[in-house]
Design an enzyme around this catalytic site. Structure first.
Site, PDB file in Angstrom:
ATOM      1  N   ARG A 242       0.860  -1.181   0.000  1.00 52.14           N
ATOM      2  CA  ARG A 242       0.000   0.000   0.000  1.00 52.14           C
ATOM      3  C   ARG A 242       0.897   1.231   0.000  1.00 52.14           C
ATOM      4  O   ARG A 242       1.912   1.273   0.710  1.00 52.14           O
ATOM      5  CB  ARG A 242      -0.901   0.044   1.250  1.00 52.14           C
ATOM      6  N   GLU A 271      -3.523   7.286  -4.780  1.00 54.68           N
ATOM      7  CA  GLU A 271      -3.847   6.777  -6.114  1.00 54.68           C
ATOM      8  C   GLU A 271      -5.147   7.411  -6.592  1.00 54.68           C
ATOM      9  O   GLU A 271      -6.054   7.586  -5.784  1.00 54.68           O
ATOM     10  CB  GLU A 271      -4.005   5.248  -6.069  1.00 54.68           C
ATOM     11  N   HIS A 289      -0.699  -0.087 -10.033  1.00 60.78           N
ATOM     12  CA  HIS A 289      -1.413  -1.024  -9.150  1.00 60.78           C
ATOM     13  C   HIS A 289      -1.972  -2.230  -9.909  1.00 60.78           C
ATOM     14  O   HIS A 289      -3.181  -2.483  -9.888  1.00 60.78           O
ATOM     15  CB  HIS A 289      -2.533  -0.293  -8.394  1.00 60.78           C
TER      16      HIS A 289
END
Ligand SMILES: *[C@@H]1O[C@H](CO)[C@@H](O)[C@H](O)[C@H]1NC(C)=O
Ligand SMILES: *[C@@H]1O[C@H](CO)[C@@H](O)[C@H](O)[C@H]1NC(C)=O
Ligand SMILES: *[C@@H]1O[C@H](CO)[C@@H](O)[C@H](O)[C@H]1NC(C)=O
Ligand SMILES: *[C@@H]1O[C@H](CO)[C@@H](O)[C@H](O)[C@H]1NC(C)=O
Length: 331
Positions: A242, A271, A289
């Site tokens: 993360r 993000e 991602h």
């Protein structure tokens, strides 16, 4: 008949979801806004719902499952089956208070995430992006310089869960030495040939540091200014977990100062926004991602959510209950 509510979409296991119709009333909220979802809840549309299938796109439509949202969810709700290894957008302690059990999809994501971790690590060690973009720009090697080999280097793994261990297995094939830190030391079987060290020792010893731990209040910015100072000069940082585990601005400074040679990142603090200092640095390998974005893994994840859902309704227990709730709802 109790009802199940699907939020977002099921892409690869639609048939398995529809098969549940023999024992459950199936309802769906395929897309829409948080306001709409809250209105539906308040209008009693989901009043029979016992279990929610929370797809990976749920956050886009409903926003996080925070106290505000939990307050309007139907009283009948007992289980939330989330599709994703990370569940930082679900307020677990608020769920626990309301007697709602939550499952996630660990394990299924391990191999695909570790594959991307290795891809980023090698890419960062080789500073592959410089060469990749030069070639596409018609400049052949461009400014590409010599990279580094993984052989003989220390891979420091922070967070030795399933993903961290798959990272270790792969890195050993490259001749790397594995050190790890986890809040609890692993059993000898799980530990294998990896060496357990303290957090500070890990920072000091790692040539490559890979983050493989969950994000929560106690791990946010676990890597920042102070930690960078404790690392080797020329360290390589890999993050597939993360973004907010790293203080991104501190990382940009450490890269600019040359403290950090390179980084391989699949995740970011905000993000889809990324620090310009990362995007503009060609030594850094960046991916949007895509850790679990393979056909096989996406289907495995969906099937695991459905297994949790079925087990919850039929036996009253989750298969992959989140660890924070083991004491309360675990069997
Ligand atoms: C991960 O890969 C290993 C080695 O191929 C395999 O044995 C294992 O079953 C895989 N794990 C999952 C969860 O798919
Ligand atoms: C790593 O530490 C956490 C926190 O103590 C623990 O829950 C977890 O089981 C440990 N991982 C392994 C693989 O033992
Ligand atoms: C953070 O997550 C771990 C499990 O990965 C858990 O054991 C720990 O209690 C959590 N800490 C907080 C502050 O929620
Ligand atoms: C969400 O899951 C679907 C189906 O498994 C998959 O096709 C899609 O790529 C996933 N989206 C993200 C952002 O992971």
């Amino acid at each position: 008949m109790p009802a199940a509510l699907l939020i977002g979409a099921i892409t690869h296991s639609r048939k398995e979801w529809e098969d549940l119709a023999s024992t459950l009333t199936l309802q769906e909220f395929p897309s829409g806004s948080r306001e709409e979802f809250i209105r539906n809840c308040q209008a009693g549309q989901y009043d029979e719902v016992e279990v929610i299938y929370r797809s990976n796109t749920s956050t886009k439509f409903t926003g996080p499952f925070d106290a505000e949202l939990l307050a309007v969810l139907p009283k009948s709700l007992k289980y939330i089956c989330h599709n994703g290894a990370g569940y930082d957008n679900i307020d677990i302690s608020a769920c626990t208070e309301k007697g709602i059990a939550v499952s996630s999809t660990p394990v299924a994501v391990n191999n695909a995430t570790a594959d991307v971790g290795i891809f980023l690590m090698i890419g960062a060690l080789r500073q592959a992006y410089v060469a990749l973009s030069a070639l596409r720009d018609g400049q052949w090697l461009g400014k590409a310089t010599l990279g580094r080999d993984p052989q003989g280097k220390v891979l420091g793994i922070l967070g030795m869960g399933g993903i961290g261990r798959e990272m270790a297995t792969r890195a050993q094939a490259f001749g790397m030495k594995i050190q790890y830190h986890n809040r609890t030391r692993l059993s000898p079987e799980l530990e294998g040939t990896a060496t357990y060290v303290s957090f500070d020792e890990l920072l000091a010893n790692a040539d490559v540091l890979s983050l493989n731990l969950a994000l929560n209040a106690s791990t946010r910015h676990i890597i920042g200014e102070t930690e960078f100072r404790k690392m080797k000069d020329g360290v390589v940082l890999v993050n597939t977990a993360r973004g907010a585990l790293i203080d991104e601005k501190a990382l940009v400074r450490a890269l600019d100062e040359g403290k950090v040679l390179s980084a391989g990142l699949d995740v970011y603090e905000n993000e889809p926004e990324i620090e310009p200092g990362l995007v503009n640095n060609p030594r850094v390998m960046l991916l949007p991602h895509i850790g679990t974005m393979t056909y096989e893994t996406q289907r495995e994840m969906e099937l695991l959510v459905l297994s949790n859902l079925r087990s919850a309704v039929e036996k009253g227990e989750m298969i992959t209950l989140v660890p924070e709730q083991k004491k309360v709802f675990g069997k």
